[in-house]
Design an enzyme around this catalytic site. Structure first.
Site, PDB file in Angstrom:
ATOM      1  N   ARG A 101      16.120  -7.515  -2.540  1.00  0.00           N
ATOM      2  CA  ARG A 101      15.005  -6.596  -2.313  1.00  0.00           C
ATOM      3  C   ARG A 101      15.517  -5.400  -1.513  1.00  0.00           C
ATOM      4  O   ARG A 101      16.101  -5.570  -0.441  1.00  0.00           O
ATOM      5  CB  ARG A 101      13.885  -7.303  -1.541  1.00  0.00           C
ATOM      6  CG  ARG A 101      12.763  -6.353  -1.186  1.00  0.00           C
ATOM      7  CD  ARG A 101      11.622  -6.976  -0.393  1.00  0.00           C
ATOM      8  NE  ARG A 101      10.679  -5.907  -0.099  1.00  0.00           N
ATOM      9  CZ  ARG A 101      10.083  -5.711   1.077  1.00  0.00           C
ATOM     10  NH1 ARG A 101      10.271  -6.545   2.070  1.00  0.00           N
ATOM     11  NH2 ARG A 101       9.272  -4.681   1.250  1.00  0.00           N
ATOM     12  N   HIS A 146       9.069   2.495   1.658  1.00  0.00           N
ATOM     13  CA  HIS A 146       9.166   1.658   2.860  1.00  0.00           C
ATOM     14  C   HIS A 146       9.205   2.591   4.077  1.00  0.00           C
ATOM     15  O   HIS A 146      10.205   2.695   4.771  1.00  0.00           O
ATOM     16  CB  HIS A 146      10.422   0.777   2.754  1.00  0.00           C
ATOM     17  CG  HIS A 146      10.463  -0.394   3.694  1.00  0.00           C
ATOM     18  ND1 HIS A 146      10.648  -1.691   3.262  1.00  0.00           N
ATOM     19  CD2 HIS A 146      10.363  -0.478   5.043  1.00  0.00           C
ATOM     20  CE1 HIS A 146      10.673  -2.515   4.306  1.00  0.00           C
ATOM     21  NE2 HIS A 146      10.502  -1.807   5.400  1.00  0.00           N
ATOM     22  N   GLU A 191       4.217  -3.249   4.036  1.00  0.00           N
ATOM     23  CA  GLU A 191       3.471  -3.415   5.297  1.00  0.00           C
ATOM     24  C   GLU A 191       2.666  -2.182   5.691  1.00  0.00           C
ATOM     25  O   GLU A 191       2.876  -1.632   6.780  1.00  0.00           O
ATOM     26  CB  GLU A 191       4.425  -3.748   6.448  1.00  0.00           C
ATOM     27  CG  GLU A 191       4.932  -5.155   6.452  1.00  0.00           C
ATOM     28  CD  GLU A 191       5.734  -5.479   7.718  1.00  0.00           C
ATOM     29  OE1 GLU A 191       5.675  -4.723   8.703  1.00  0.00           O
ATOM     30  OE2 GLU A 191       6.426  -6.507   7.713  1.00  0.00           O
ATOM     31  N   ASN A 331       5.131 -10.648   4.344  1.00  0.00           N
ATOM     32  CA  ASN A 331       6.188 -10.743   5.347  1.00  0.00           C
ATOM     33  C   ASN A 331       5.657 -11.606   6.481  1.00  0.00           C
ATOM     34  O   ASN A 331       4.546 -11.368   6.966  1.00  0.00           O
ATOM     35  CB  ASN A 331       6.553  -9.357   5.880  1.00  0.00           C
ATOM     36  CG  ASN A 331       7.134  -8.458   4.803  1.00  0.00           C
ATOM     37  OD1 ASN A 331       7.490  -8.924   3.713  1.00  0.00           O
ATOM     38  ND2 ASN A 331       7.230  -7.169   5.092  1.00  0.00           N
ATOM     39  N   TYR A 333       6.884 -13.534  10.156  1.00  0.00           N
ATOM     40  CA  TYR A 333       7.898 -13.784  11.177  1.00  0.00           C
ATOM     41  C   TYR A 333       7.397 -14.722  12.264  1.00  0.00           C
ATOM     42  O   TYR A 333       8.065 -15.625  12.683  1.00  0.00           O
ATOM     43  CB  TYR A 333       8.325 -12.475  11.845  1.00  0.00           C
ATOM     44  CG  TYR A 333       9.100 -11.538  10.943  1.00  0.00           C
ATOM     45  CD1 TYR A 333      10.484 -11.635  10.863  1.00  0.00           C
ATOM     46  CD2 TYR A 333       8.455 -10.581  10.176  1.00  0.00           C
ATOM     47  CE1 TYR A 333      11.206 -10.783  10.047  1.00  0.00           C
ATOM     48  CE2 TYR A 333       9.176  -9.722   9.351  1.00  0.00           C
ATOM     49  CZ  TYR A 333      10.548  -9.820   9.292  1.00  0.00           C
ATOM     50  OH  TYR A 333      11.259  -8.985   8.482  1.00  0.00           O
ATOM     51  N   GLU A 397       9.734 -11.063   3.281  1.00  0.00           N
ATOM     52  CA  GLU A 397      10.542 -11.002   4.499  1.00  0.00           C
ATOM     53  C   GLU A 397      10.241 -12.227   5.337  1.00  0.00           C
ATOM     54  O   GLU A 397       9.081 -12.576   5.529  1.00  0.00           O
ATOM     55  CB  GLU A 397      10.220  -9.747   5.345  1.00  0.00           C
ATOM     56  CG  GLU A 397      10.658  -8.448   4.746  1.00  0.00           C
ATOM     57  CD  GLU A 397      10.312  -7.239   5.621  1.00  0.00           C
ATOM     58  OE1 GLU A 397      10.169  -7.397   6.853  1.00  0.00           O
ATOM     59  OE2 GLU A 397      10.175  -6.139   5.065  1.00  0.00           O
TER      60      GLU A 397
END
Ligand SMILES: *[C@@H]1O[C@H](CO)[C@@H](O)[C@H](O)[C@H]1NC(C)=O
Ligand SMILES: *[C@@H]1O[C@H](CO)[C@@H](O)[C@H](O)[C@H]1NC(C)=O
Length: 497
Positions: A101, A146, A191, A331, A333, A397
């Site tokens: 990606r 992005h 995002e 994504n 985390y 991600e």
């Protein structure tokens, strides 16, 4: 040994056998499941002023005299992936990854920002990059945008200006036309919610338009329209011939309710978090989540404003945005706890949503903003399954930082524990997850953190003009996983060195 003990042992053996077998099955990656790693243009490419490329908003933001980026770092050279992409892709191939990606730099392809002038040199770089990824047997997952739009658009207010919708759509059309025959998985945007919060409600990210409770709503509103326009363009002009999938990538993190039985606050936290950008596209009814509209509209009224700070979609836009994605990219985390905050005396909802997000100090620290909570990945996947009728999901991600050097045991543990939660969500709970992407392949320019957060599977020496790359231990572990098609217990780590 009495009868009961024997019986108890028998039961115990049965249960542990079936438990182990089940566990084994759960840890397999489903057929066709794709594992890869990620980057974005500004964070790795460097070559900020070659091939006719003009400055992006991040070039401007990092070059400012009063730059707030850690160590006043810039992406001028970054990992120099503009020149070294073949080396990067060869290392990915060696691990056995199935996809890569990366994102496109708008001003490398369109130096004026518009289709009046296409940089053939810039375009050729992406054709070569994509061809190399394919030649090495991987699928390119291409993010069209992005966060690095042309700098001059910043002076027009960037995403607070609705003109961005058509500017972006024209850029996306060129990208589909020029690169679409080589790409099967597209992400329009990365995002948007995080970019809107950190760049439009705060000054932490470019463009640094610090207008909280106003800027982020306006920003995301235009982002969603831009996404829907690109999706429409792909459908009308390219899908029949190119047959790819077009999705979007959201930051979707789980909020554990505090106290734990407060499911309503958990729901509100989700709706106003992941749901803010996801509900308009993936819910049956479209539009922003109802609770979010009620609370922001209510607050705006109590403040005496003649309209809501949360912009309103026309019925036509609600329809155009709803369903405008072939998959949901997420994504993930970390996580937060969410606590209900009652209305203030005058009826106002604190923080617009009546919720407060908190860090549980007992959760292990990875880096300043990242606490390690693997269960949160399973929770968010099951929530997405339930709320949006189990759409195809790509994890675009997931990752953690490690210290300098190649012995990234903590990264292996992090990836193992998060992947395990993901595999349980898929194999035990039926979540429709199609792929998993590790952030990031290389140590990179990490936005406001400069080069201080090291997310790379591969270490980069930023003091070396040649930007020497050294694979970390986790790449060996991942190579084994790719060979076996299943998650390997971290107890087997001893064999890696
Ligand atoms: C491009 O930027 C570099 C610094 O990163 C500088 O040394 C070089 O002179 C610039 N080249 C042009 C053509 O402006
Ligand atoms: C913090 O997390 C731990 C472990 O998940 C939990 O037991 C505890 O209740 C939480 N504490 C607070 C104050 O939220």
């Amino acid at each position: 040994m009495d009868q009961f003990t024997i019986f108890g042992c028998f039961i115990f053996i049965l249960r542990s056998c079936s438990g182990t077998q089940l566990e084994e099955d759960y840890l397999k990656f489903p057929p066709g499941f794709s594992i890869g790693s990620a980057s974005s243009a500004y964070q790795v490419e460097g070559a900020w002023n070659v091939s006719g490329k003009t400055p992006s908003v991040w070039d401007w933001f990092t070059h400012k005299k009063d730059s707030t980026v850690m160590d006043q770092a810039t992406g001028d050279i970054a990992c120099d992936s503009y020149h070294k992409y073949k080396e990067d892709i060869a290392m990915m191939k060696d691990i056995g990854f199935r996809h890569y990606r990366f994102s496109l730099s708008w001003t490398r392809i369109l130096p004026t920002g518009f289709p009046d002038k296409i940089s053939q040199e810039g375009l050729q770089y992406y054709k070569d990059l994509i061809d190399e990824v394919r030649r090495q047997g991987m699928e390119p997952f291409v993010t069209i945008y992005h966060w690095d739009h042309p700098e001059f658009m910043n002076r027009l207010g960037s995403w607070t200006n609705e003109l961005m919708v058509e500017y972006y759509a024209e850029y996306a059309r060129i990208v589909f036309r020029e690169l679409g025959s080589r790409v099967k998985v597209w992400a329009t945007l990365n995002e948007p919610e995080q970019n809107c919060r950190l760049g439009f409600a705060k000054d932490v990210h470019a463009p640094g338009i610090n207008l909280p409770y106003f800027g982020e709503y306006l920003c995301l509103h235009n982002y969603l329209k831009a996404h829907a326009r690109a999706y429409q363009i792909y459908n009308e002009e390219f899908r029949a011939e190119q047959g790819g999938q077009v999705g979007i990538v959201h930051l979707c993190e789980h909020f554990f309710p505090q106290p734990s039985h407060d499911l309503e606050t958990s729901r509100i936290g989700f709706e106003c978090g992941c749901g803010w950008a996801t509900h308009p596209i993936f819910s049956k009814e479209g539009n922003y989540p109802q609770v979010m509209r009620e609370r922001v509209n209510g607050n705006s009224k109590l403040e005496g404003l003649p309209f809501s700070r949360l912009p309103k979609f026309s019925p036509d836009w609600i329809k155009r945005i709803r369903g405008s994605s072939d998959f949901l990219g997420i994504n993930v985390y970390t996580a937060r706890e969410v606590r209900a905050m009652p209305r203030e005396k005058n009826g106002i909802w604190p923080n617009d949503f009546g919720t407060e997000l908190i860090i549980n100090e007992t959760w292990p620290v990875n880096t300043a903003w990242l606490r390690v909570i693997p269960q949160a990945l399973g929770e968010i996947l099951r929530r997405i399954r339930d709320v949006y009728d189990n759409p195809p999901v790509y994890i675009m991600e997931n990752g953690a930082t490690s210290a300098k050097g190649v012995n990234d045991y903590n990264r292996i543990e992090y990836l193992h524990d998060y992947m395990k939660e993901m595999l349980l969500a898929i194999n035990r709970d039926g979540c429709n997850v199609k792929g998993y992407t590790i952030w990031s392949f290389l140590d990179s320019f990490e936005w406001s953190e400069g080069y201080t957060d090291l997310f790379g599977l591969v270490e980069v020496d930023f003091t070396d003009p040649n930007r020497k790359r050294t694979p970390r231990l986790s790449t060996k572990w991942l190579k084994k996983i790719m060979q076996k098609g299943r998650l390997i217990n971290i107890k087997d780590l001893g064999q890696l060195n």
